[in-house]
Design an enzyme around this catalytic site. Structure first.
Site, PDB file in Angstrom:
ATOM      1  N   HIS A   2      11.436   0.579   7.927  1.00 36.70           N
ATOM      2  CA  HIS A   2      11.164  -0.809   7.515  1.00 36.70           C
ATOM      3  C   HIS A   2      11.748  -1.780   8.541  1.00 36.70           C
ATOM      4  O   HIS A   2      11.104  -2.764   8.906  1.00 36.70           O
ATOM      5  CB  HIS A   2      11.808  -1.122   6.156  1.00 36.70           C
ATOM      6  N   LYS A   8       7.659   1.812 -10.296  1.00 34.38           N
ATOM      7  CA  LYS A   8       8.269   2.820  -9.422  1.00 34.38           C
ATOM      8  C   LYS A   8       9.622   3.315  -9.942  1.00 34.38           C
ATOM      9  O   LYS A   8      10.216   4.182  -9.327  1.00 34.38           O
ATOM     10  CB  LYS A   8       8.461   2.222  -8.025  1.00 34.38           C
ATOM     11  N   ARG A  19       1.746   4.132   7.948  1.00 33.56           N
ATOM     12  CA  ARG A  19       2.286   5.369   8.523  1.00 33.56           C
ATOM     13  C   ARG A  19       1.146   6.372   8.661  1.00 33.56           C
ATOM     14  O   ARG A  19       0.236   6.161   9.411  1.00 33.56           O
ATOM     15  CB  ARG A  19       3.417   5.898   7.636  1.00 33.56           C
ATOM     16  N   SER A  21      11.228   6.092   1.337  1.00 31.84           N
ATOM     17  CA  SER A  21      12.428   5.872   0.525  1.00 31.84           C
ATOM     18  C   SER A  21      12.622   7.019  -0.476  1.00 31.84           C
ATOM     19  O   SER A  21      13.739   7.468  -0.701  1.00 31.84           O
ATOM     20  CB  SER A  21      12.326   4.539  -0.201  1.00 31.84           C
TER      21      SER A  21
END
Ligand code: COA
Length: 167
Positions: free
Chosen positions: A22, A46, A99, A137
């Site tokens: 990030h 999440k 990504r 993450s």
């Protein structure tokens, strides 16, 4: 002579927690606008490991320690629709990092929806560099829980917080 309006950009995410991937995107975004707002989403779907206020403060700390900032960078939480937040802030651009190919489908849908909701706001994608292609993450939290070394992927300050949280 009329003053030119500052270009404001938003880099949104859950940042649970912020990674060096990030931070690399943030550094690059900061060269493209006059003011970059790193927008930290509540994202209850999440089930984040860190509370919103903690994600904001961890992101602030990492940005404060970041060398080479191309513009003013602020960190702000948001709970609304992303495009509404962008409008409120007068932002003309939303940045997203891309990504692997697997990101594409989700990003494609989200960008399409955001463009329908707010056609005046552009989404700009920056390709993550190969060094950070596989960082996420969730993986970092899992590696930390299982006792693996996450130091290559997060700053020392963030690493400390993750290790405290998984203890
Ligand atoms: N380096 C490392 N990891 C990266 C990365 C990079 N450059 N870019 C993304 N990631 C990872 C993140 O760590 C995260 O991993 P995880 O899923 O394992 O936690 C994943 O990629 C994607 O996360 P992130 O970039 O933080 O975005 P997000 O998908 O969590 O956030 C929002 C999406 C917040 C932008 C979106 O949910 C949103 O806009 N919410 C507001 C409500 C709204 O407007 N909804 C309508 C949308 S159409």
């Amino acid at each position: 002579m009329t003053a030119t309006k500052p270009r404001i950009g938003i880099y949104p995410g859950t940042f649970d927690p912020i990674t060096k991937g990030h931070l690399h995107i943030i550094r690059r975004c900061s060269k493209l606008v006059d003011h970059l707002i790193v927008a930290v989403a509540t994202n209850p779907n999440k089930k984040p490991m860190f509370k919103l206020a903690d994600r904001v403060s961890m992101t602030e700390t990492d940005i404060a320690n970041m060398e080479e900032k191309g513009c003013q960078i602020t960190v702000e939480p948001f709970e609304s629709l992303l495009v509404e937040f962008a409008r409120q802030k007068g932002a003309g651009v939303i940045f997203r990092g891309l990504r692997a190919v697997s990101d594409f489908e989700y990003e494609f849908q989200m960008t399409g929806m955001n463009a329908r909701l707010a056609p005046e706001i552009e989404t700009v994608f920056l390709m993550a560099s190969d060094k950070w292609q596989f960082v996420s993450s969730s993986f970092l939290k899992e590696i930390a829980r299982l006792g693996g070394d996450i130091s290559p992927f997060v700053t020392p300050a963030t690493q400390e917080k993750i290790l405290e949280a998984v203890k």
